[in-house]
Design a protein around this motif. Sequence first.
Motif, PDB file in Angstrom:
ATOM      1  N   TYR A  39       4.733  29.274  -9.058  1.00  0.00           N
ATOM      2  CA  TYR A  39       5.759  28.560  -8.316  1.00  0.00           C
ATOM      3  C   TYR A  39       7.030  28.440  -9.162  1.00  0.00           C
ATOM      4  O   TYR A  39       8.139  28.660  -8.671  1.00  0.00           O
ATOM      5  CB  TYR A  39       5.261  27.170  -7.908  1.00  0.00           C
ATOM      6  CG  TYR A  39       6.354  26.307  -7.336  1.00  0.00           C
ATOM      7  CD1 TYR A  39       6.853  26.540  -6.058  1.00  0.00           C
ATOM      8  CD2 TYR A  39       6.911  25.269  -8.087  1.00  0.00           C
ATOM      9  CE1 TYR A  39       7.877  25.781  -5.544  1.00  0.00           C
ATOM     10  CE2 TYR A  39       7.938  24.499  -7.573  1.00  0.00           C
ATOM     11  CZ  TYR A  39       8.416  24.760  -6.300  1.00  0.00           C
ATOM     12  OH  TYR A  39       9.442  24.007  -5.802  1.00  0.00           O
ATOM     13  N   SER A  40       6.849  28.144 -10.454  1.00  0.00           N
ATOM     14  CA  SER A  40       8.021  28.009 -11.325  1.00  0.00           C
ATOM     15  C   SER A  40       8.767  29.327 -11.435  1.00  0.00           C
ATOM     16  O   SER A  40       9.994  29.366 -11.398  1.00  0.00           O
ATOM     17  CB  SER A  40       7.602  27.562 -12.725  1.00  0.00           C
ATOM     18  OG  SER A  40       6.712  26.499 -12.639  1.00  0.00           O
ATOM     19  N   SER A  43      10.726  29.934  -8.290  1.00  0.00           N
ATOM     20  CA  SER A  43      11.900  29.063  -8.220  1.00  0.00           C
ATOM     21  C   SER A  43      12.985  29.529  -9.180  1.00  0.00           C
ATOM     22  O   SER A  43      14.161  29.585  -8.826  1.00  0.00           O
ATOM     23  CB  SER A  43      11.510  27.632  -8.577  1.00  0.00           C
ATOM     24  OG  SER A  43      10.425  27.237  -7.816  1.00  0.00           O
ATOM     25  N   TYR A  44      12.548  29.894 -10.374  1.00  0.00           N
ATOM     26  CA  TYR A  44      13.497  30.333 -11.390  1.00  0.00           C
ATOM     27  C   TYR A  44      14.241  31.586 -10.915  1.00  0.00           C
ATOM     28  O   TYR A  44      15.473  31.644 -10.945  1.00  0.00           O
ATOM     29  CB  TYR A  44      12.736  30.602 -12.688  1.00  0.00           C
ATOM     30  CG  TYR A  44      13.558  31.175 -13.808  1.00  0.00           C
ATOM     31  CD1 TYR A  44      14.473  30.389 -14.487  1.00  0.00           C
ATOM     32  CD2 TYR A  44      13.422  32.510 -14.178  1.00  0.00           C
ATOM     33  CE1 TYR A  44      15.233  30.910 -15.511  1.00  0.00           C
ATOM     34  CE2 TYR A  44      14.174  33.045 -15.198  1.00  0.00           C
ATOM     35  CZ  TYR A  44      15.079  32.237 -15.867  1.00  0.00           C
ATOM     36  OH  TYR A  44      15.845  32.762 -16.880  1.00  0.00           O
ATOM     37  N   SER A  46      14.619  32.645  -7.906  1.00  0.00           N
ATOM     38  CA  SER A  46      15.420  32.446  -6.698  1.00  0.00           C
ATOM     39  C   SER A  46      16.859  32.145  -7.070  1.00  0.00           C
ATOM     40  O   SER A  46      17.784  32.481  -6.331  1.00  0.00           O
ATOM     41  CB  SER A  46      14.836  31.313  -5.859  1.00  0.00           C
ATOM     42  OG  SER A  46      15.091  30.067  -6.462  1.00  0.00           O
ATOM     43  N   VAL A 164      16.692  29.922  -0.150  1.00  0.00           N
ATOM     44  CA  VAL A 164      16.960  28.819  -1.087  1.00  0.00           C
ATOM     45  C   VAL A 164      18.449  28.491  -1.091  1.00  0.00           C
ATOM     46  O   VAL A 164      18.849  27.325  -1.001  1.00  0.00           O
ATOM     47  CB  VAL A 164      16.462  29.183  -2.500  1.00  0.00           C
ATOM     48  CG1 VAL A 164      16.878  28.117  -3.504  1.00  0.00           C
ATOM     49  CG2 VAL A 164      14.945  29.343  -2.507  1.00  0.00           C
ATOM     50  N   PHE A 226      16.236  22.276  -2.592  1.00  0.00           N
ATOM     51  CA  PHE A 226      15.565  23.247  -3.456  1.00  0.00           C
ATOM     52  C   PHE A 226      14.047  23.160  -3.261  1.00  0.00           C
ATOM     53  O   PHE A 226      13.371  24.185  -3.121  1.00  0.00           O
ATOM     54  CB  PHE A 226      15.936  22.971  -4.912  1.00  0.00           C
ATOM     55  CG  PHE A 226      15.476  24.027  -5.856  1.00  0.00           C
ATOM     56  CD1 PHE A 226      16.093  25.272  -5.873  1.00  0.00           C
ATOM     57  CD2 PHE A 226      14.421  23.794  -6.722  1.00  0.00           C
ATOM     58  CE1 PHE A 226      15.668  26.263  -6.734  1.00  0.00           C
ATOM     59  CE2 PHE A 226      13.993  24.775  -7.595  1.00  0.00           C
ATOM     60  CZ  PHE A 226      14.617  26.020  -7.601  1.00  0.00           C
ATOM     61  N   ILE A 227      13.536  21.938  -3.211  1.00  0.00           N
ATOM     62  CA  ILE A 227      12.090  21.760  -3.040  1.00  0.00           C
ATOM     63  C   ILE A 227      11.614  22.362  -1.719  1.00  0.00           C
ATOM     64  O   ILE A 227      10.684  23.171  -1.681  1.00  0.00           O
ATOM     65  CB  ILE A 227      11.713  20.259  -3.086  1.00  0.00           C
ATOM     66  CG1 ILE A 227      11.878  19.716  -4.513  1.00  0.00           C
ATOM     67  CG2 ILE A 227      10.287  20.028  -2.593  1.00  0.00           C
ATOM     68  CD1 ILE A 227      11.684  18.225  -4.639  1.00  0.00           C
ATOM     69  N   THR A 230      11.901  26.352  -1.724  1.00  0.00           N
ATOM     70  CA  THR A 230      11.017  27.078  -2.638  1.00  0.00           C
ATOM     71  C   THR A 230       9.545  26.858  -2.282  1.00  0.00           C
ATOM     72  O   THR A 230       8.756  27.800  -2.354  1.00  0.00           O
ATOM     73  CB  THR A 230      11.246  26.659  -4.104  1.00  0.00           C
ATOM     74  OG1 THR A 230      11.253  25.242  -4.184  1.00  0.00           O
ATOM     75  CG2 THR A 230      12.555  27.199  -4.635  1.00  0.00           C
ATOM     76  N   TYR A 234       7.078  29.821  -1.422  1.00  0.00           N
ATOM     77  CA  TYR A 234       5.882  30.008  -2.242  1.00  0.00           C
ATOM     78  C   TYR A 234       4.632  30.033  -1.370  1.00  0.00           C
ATOM     79  O   TYR A 234       3.786  30.921  -1.504  1.00  0.00           O
ATOM     80  CB  TYR A 234       5.771  28.887  -3.286  1.00  0.00           C
ATOM     81  CG  TYR A 234       4.484  28.945  -4.064  1.00  0.00           C
ATOM     82  CD1 TYR A 234       4.323  29.850  -5.107  1.00  0.00           C
ATOM     83  CD2 TYR A 234       3.404  28.147  -3.720  1.00  0.00           C
ATOM     84  CE1 TYR A 234       3.124  29.933  -5.798  1.00  0.00           C
ATOM     85  CE2 TYR A 234       2.209  28.224  -4.401  1.00  0.00           C
ATOM     86  CZ  TYR A 234       2.076  29.117  -5.443  1.00  0.00           C
ATOM     87  OH  TYR A 234       0.892  29.211  -6.106  1.00  0.00           O
ATOM     88  N   SER A 257       5.847  19.907   0.387  1.00  0.00           N
ATOM     89  CA  SER A 257       7.276  19.646   0.195  1.00  0.00           C
ATOM     90  C   SER A 257       7.600  18.187   0.501  1.00  0.00           C
ATOM     91  O   SER A 257       8.406  17.574  -0.206  1.00  0.00           O
ATOM     92  CB  SER A 257       8.144  20.613   1.009  1.00  0.00           C
ATOM     93  OG  SER A 257       7.824  20.543   2.361  1.00  0.00           O
TER      94      SER A 257
END
Lengths: 280, 279
Positions: A39-40, A43-44, A46, A164, A226-227, A230, A234, A257
């Motif tokens: 997930y990280s 997100s990174y 994105s 995102v 963002f949450i 993403t 995910y 979320s």
Amino acid sequence: MADTPIQAAPQEARAPEVPSVVEVLQDLAKTSVLKVQNYSKLSYHSITNLATGPRYIQDTLDQMDDIGVGSLPIVLLSGFFIGAVMVLQTGTQFERFGQASLTGDIVSLALVRELGPSITGLLVAGRCSSGIASELGSMLVTEQVDAMRAMGTDPSRKLVTPRVLASLITLPLLTTISVFVGLIGGMVASVLSLRINATTFWERAIKILEFSDIMQGFSKSVVFAFILATVGCYQGLNVRGGTQGVGRATTQAVVVSSVLIIVSDTFLTKIALYLADKFF
Amino acid sequence: MNLSSSTLTTTLPVTGQAAIEFRDVRLGFAQGEILRGVTFSAQERETVILLGETGTGKTLLLKLASGLLRPDSGGIQVLGKDISGMAESDLLEIRRQIGFVFQEGALFDSLTVGENVAYRLHEDGVDDEEIESRVKEVLRFVELAHTIDSLPSELSGGMRRRVSIARALIGQPPIVLYDSPTAGLDPITSQTIISLILRLRDVYGVTALLATHRLQDGFALANFHFDPQAKKVRRDSSPESARVAPTRFLVLRAGRIYFEGTPDELMKSPDPYLRRFLI
Ligand SMILES: Nc1ncnc2c1ncn2[C@@H]1O[C@H](COP(=O)(O)OP(=O)(O)O)[C@@H](O)[C@H]1O
Ligand SMILES: [Mg+2]
């Protein structure tokens, strides 16, 4: 001819092992760490995808239309009534102390700092996080994501980043609209039920706001955006097990979320209050 | 059909090099190892028929060949480059040299047929006029020009498969991977697909890796050829045409290459397992 089904060659049978409790816990820990790690990464990337091309501007605009314009009706409607109900609830309390005019102040602060961002975030998470998860999940199980990769497209750039980015741009705007409509709702309610002058309510509501309050609301809405995007991406891109998996991922996206939004809200509030105390 | 027109003909250099090469490739999942040391190669302009029962890992093998999956161990070379340890960003480049026809078509269901076929050209930033003419041309090649504005859900299974071939074709890739292109289709539609594949081979000269569980698909590709002059598919099992467009069979069994050889060798093999494919 060869069309007749032939039995697949039997795999070597293995003795069924009974896993110990420690092993189960270890497996659980491992998969959780792996999930957080994936997930990280998603997100990174994105965000870092934006540094280099190709960028999918048309896809981003389409998503902004879907997330932003599409969510407008529910945001307007709920914003108005949240503002109104806040006035009804707080107004009667303040009236007891003969301070009915304070209603504007308190409702405005509550909407800008807390209710605007979190209610909008939760509503849009319910609508869009699930939408994103089911769309990407369906694409994954029908091999459309693989087809994309096979044609030389990076799904992270084509699918994740536009969603995102669109969410990051539109949620703060939606939140602003929601707060504004909420104040109007509050004003209407205070005129009708508390007999407060509309201008008094409005003036007090605007005057009480400081820069730090607006920053608090804004930064919350950015984090929530963002949450929800993403988490939706995910869940969608990690669907296991066909159509049923897509359904599970959709539910999971909303649940995760929403919980993350509520939990992060607490921490953001704490941080914002601390910063406001220190610097503003 | 205008097959000799400029955009469809590719003149590939024949270097005698392997276009795809697998060396002791292994791949497994939680339930066990599926591919247990697969070694083979496909020369340029060769058509390799990958025969195997359902579930033997044909799809996995094709996905490995295009870098969609990574092997647990072993080496995979495509067009002279080792792709098994390559970064995803470099793989995206390699994949532009490979057309992939997915088993179920894997068309983008929210895009029209025309947009599906044009996808790769859009990605490459080709201008609209050229996209339109090339899309029309490729759709004419698969005889689906009239469906350009339809959605994939409005097409039959066989038509979807053909659109998928058109989509794989538009970038003029030197290698095309077909994943069970006739699975689940009636015999007549299957025949249409196979004749499309052999036209593709004889007009473009692509290297093809074709997974199937149907032996007759392989024999059709070996024994029929497209004659560009007469614009006809005709039976032709002469050594001359077999040399120009060689066809080879690989049989996958229990995670390994169980048999490798020409159609003739497969026909004449006394092996009881292979004979089960022949009945
Ligand atoms: N993502 C995956 N996870 C676990 N097992 C898989 C996965 N993909 C394929 N398999 C297994 O690998 C085997 C081979 O699959 P596949 O390549 O699709 O066979 P086929 O020869 O029919 O195309 C199957 O038994 C399948 O269960
Ligand atoms: Mg398959």
